[in-house]
Design an enzyme around this catalytic site. Sequence first.
Site, PDB file in Angstrom:
ATOM      1  N   GLY A  78     -22.715  29.741 -34.606  1.00 21.91           N
ATOM      2  CA  GLY A  78     -22.961  28.425 -34.015  1.00 21.91           C
ATOM      3  C   GLY A  78     -22.274  28.215 -32.687  1.00 21.91           C
ATOM      4  CD  GLU A  79     -21.600  26.512 -27.744  1.00 23.49           C
ATOM      5  OE1 GLU A  79     -21.564  27.730 -27.597  1.00 23.49           O
ATOM      6  OE2 GLU A  79     -20.670  25.759 -27.380  1.00 23.49           O
TER       7      GLU A  79
ATOM      8  CB  CYS B 120     -21.348  36.275 -33.848  1.00 19.67           C
ATOM      9  SG  CYS B 120     -22.050  34.650 -33.839  1.00 19.67           S
TER      10      CYS B 120
ATOM     11  CB  SER C  36     -15.702  31.011 -28.432  1.00 19.23           C
ATOM     12  OG  SER C  36     -16.514  31.848 -27.655  1.00 19.23           O
TER      13      SER C  36
ATOM     14  CB  CYS D 285     -13.131  34.155 -36.659  1.00 21.64           C
ATOM     15  SG  CYS D 285     -14.653  33.941 -35.731  1.00 21.64           S
TER      16      CYS D 285
ATOM     17  CB  SER E 290     -19.809  33.536 -24.303  1.00 18.46           C
ATOM     18  OG  SER E 290     -19.053  33.378 -25.480  1.00 18.46           O
TER      19      SER E 290
ATOM     20  CB  CYS F  49     -26.686  29.624 -33.124  1.00 21.05           C
ATOM     21  SG  CYS F  49     -25.978  29.203 -31.523  1.00 21.05           S
TER      22      CYS F  49
ATOM     23  CD  GLU G  94     -21.845  36.338 -40.905  1.00 16.70           C
ATOM     24  OE1 GLU G  94     -21.126  36.747 -39.972  1.00 16.70           O
ATOM     25  OE2 GLU G  94     -23.007  36.705 -41.090  1.00 16.70           O
TER      26      GLU G  94
ATOM     27  CB  CYS H  50     -26.937  34.813 -26.922  1.00 11.72           C
ATOM     28  SG  CYS H  50     -26.073  33.336 -26.350  1.00 11.72           S
TER      29      CYS H  50
ATOM     30  CB  CYS I 229     -26.069  36.493 -30.605  1.00 10.07           C
ATOM     31  SG  CYS I 229     -25.214  35.633 -31.930  1.00 10.07           S
TER      32      CYS I 229
HETATM   33  N1  SAH Z   1     -21.443  30.042 -29.468  1.00 13.01           N
HETATM   34  C1  SAH Z   1     -20.111  30.400 -29.106  1.00 13.01           C
HETATM   35  C2  SAH Z   1     -19.283  31.008 -30.231  1.00 13.01           C
HETATM   36  C3  SAH Z   1     -19.926  31.933 -31.197  1.00 13.01           C
HETATM   37  S1  SAH Z   1     -20.287  33.570 -30.705  1.00 13.01           S
HETATM   38  C4  SAH Z   1     -20.135  31.315 -27.911  1.00 13.01           C
HETATM   39  O1  SAH Z   1     -21.211  31.685 -27.450  1.00 13.01           O
HETATM   40  O2  SAH Z   1     -19.086  31.618 -27.376  1.00 13.01           O
HETATM   41  C5  SAH Z   1     -18.725  34.350 -30.543  1.00 13.01           C
HETATM   42  C6  SAH Z   1     -18.703  35.448 -29.492  1.00 13.01           C
HETATM   43  O3  SAH Z   1     -19.366  36.628 -29.980  1.00 13.01           O
HETATM   44  C7  SAH Z   1     -19.408  35.071 -28.190  1.00 13.01           C
HETATM   45  O4  SAH Z   1     -18.645  35.508 -27.097  1.00 13.01           O
HETATM   46  C8  SAH Z   1     -20.696  35.842 -28.317  1.00 13.01           C
HETATM   47  O5  SAH Z   1     -21.307  36.008 -27.077  1.00 13.01           O
HETATM   48  C9  SAH Z   1     -20.229  37.118 -28.980  1.00 13.01           C
HETATM   49  N2  SAH Z   1     -21.271  37.932 -29.594  1.00 13.01           N
HETATM   50  C10 SAH Z   1     -22.367  37.522 -30.251  1.00 13.01           C
HETATM   51  N3  SAH Z   1     -23.101  38.578 -30.668  1.00 13.01           N
HETATM   52  C11 SAH Z   1     -22.447  39.683 -30.250  1.00 13.01           C
HETATM   53  C12 SAH Z   1     -22.711  41.066 -30.365  1.00 13.01           C
HETATM   54  N4  SAH Z   1     -23.813  41.540 -30.977  1.00 13.01           N
HETATM   55  N5  SAH Z   1     -21.811  41.919 -29.840  1.00 13.01           N
HETATM   56  C13 SAH Z   1     -20.701  41.454 -29.205  1.00 13.01           C
HETATM   57  N6  SAH Z   1     -20.400  40.164 -29.071  1.00 13.01           N
HETATM   58  C14 SAH Z   1     -21.277  39.273 -29.577  1.00 13.01           C
END
Ligand code: SAH
Length: 351
Positions: free
Chosen positions: A157-158, A331, A189, A103, A212, A110, A90, A114, A117
């Site tokens: 992804g990270e 995400c 990020s 973005c 994050s 990933c 995406e 988390c 996510c």
């Molecule tokens: N892996 C990287 C970048 C991808 S996620 C990272 O962790 O930063 C991009 C951002 O979206 C991150 O801050 C992540 O924690 C946040 N994110 C993921 N799922 C989410 C959700 N359901 N609601 C709000 N933010 C979310």
Amino acid sequence: MNRTDLKSMTLSEIQAAFSGQPAFRALQVYRWLHKGVSSFDEMTDLPKSFRDRLAAEYYIATARIERKYCSKLDDTVKYLFRFNDGEMVESVLMSYHHGRTVCISTQAGCKMNCAFCATGKSGFSRNLTASEMLSQVQAAQLDAGERISNIVLMGMGEPLDNYEAVLRFLDLVSSKEGMNLGMRHISLSTCGVVDKIYDLANRKYQLTLSVSLHAPNDRIRSQLMPVNRKWNLEELLRACRYYAEMTGRRISFEYTVIDGVNDSAECAAELACRLRGILCHVNLIPVNHVSGSAFHKSSQERLHAFESALSNHGVNVTVRRTLGADIEASCGQLKRRHEEEVANVEDFQQK
Ligand code: SAH
């Protein structure tokens, strides 16, 4: 024979590979690649014989639009892109008063897992190449018909778990013969891959590092983010301090606000205390509910109480404006829905 990914190559690498050709050939090809062509036949100023040779030895990575959702609430567009091998990711295109931001994803899936996510829930498929990252920017730009002014590596992804390819992408997208996008217009990020934050800091790029954070202490953070069990908050914040000192850039901390989990007055006080002395800004993001997850948004009152508490403790804080709320523009949500729909259709066909 396995063909080589030409669009991931830097100009000097292409020059070295084309050593028997006229000197201008490499730059000609590089410019076409960075305009976003998807076939060698579109490189109309190259001799046909050379185009055929290129097509036999190399391939051009592309991102084709599999699905596209346009928000009715704002100008946000969400794409599901398909790469040459069928893998999908995406990207989201957002319009702000200062220009267009895309973005992009850096991995298909990933590994970080988390808890809140959607991407992690679908597992990890593979790393993206630098050319596939570039292709997302190019495809969004071509579709929008307008220059992209900012890029955020904040999709699926990270980025720091696919570090070499991300560095290569940064090199390509900022090259003056390519899109020539300044590092100040790029944000990356990370969930907190500490060793790579140090490496990035030492490079002194002028990009914005978003971290994050999502929690004020290890107890909550380790529950939400498994990466915290490898590098805890203290190690992460030490790396962030170092990054800010080395680059002079303010760190942007992302904090997903989750009802009853990390949004209390105590959490605000603890967070403020931990961030003291770091050149930073905190972005509060109301959590997007993901199907099957127990996490929900805090009420507006709780969110604003949390924001005020941080602000009263001297933290530089804002609540992120939600764009594309009606098209699941965060995400991993779209790909997951697409997979569920495909699974439903398959289910239906089997019955
Ligand atoms: N892996 C990287 C970048 C991808 S996620 C990272 O962790 O930063 C991009 C951002 O979206 C991150 O801050 C992540 O924690 C946040 N994110 C993921 N799922 C989410 C959700 N359901 N609601 C709000 N933010 C979310």
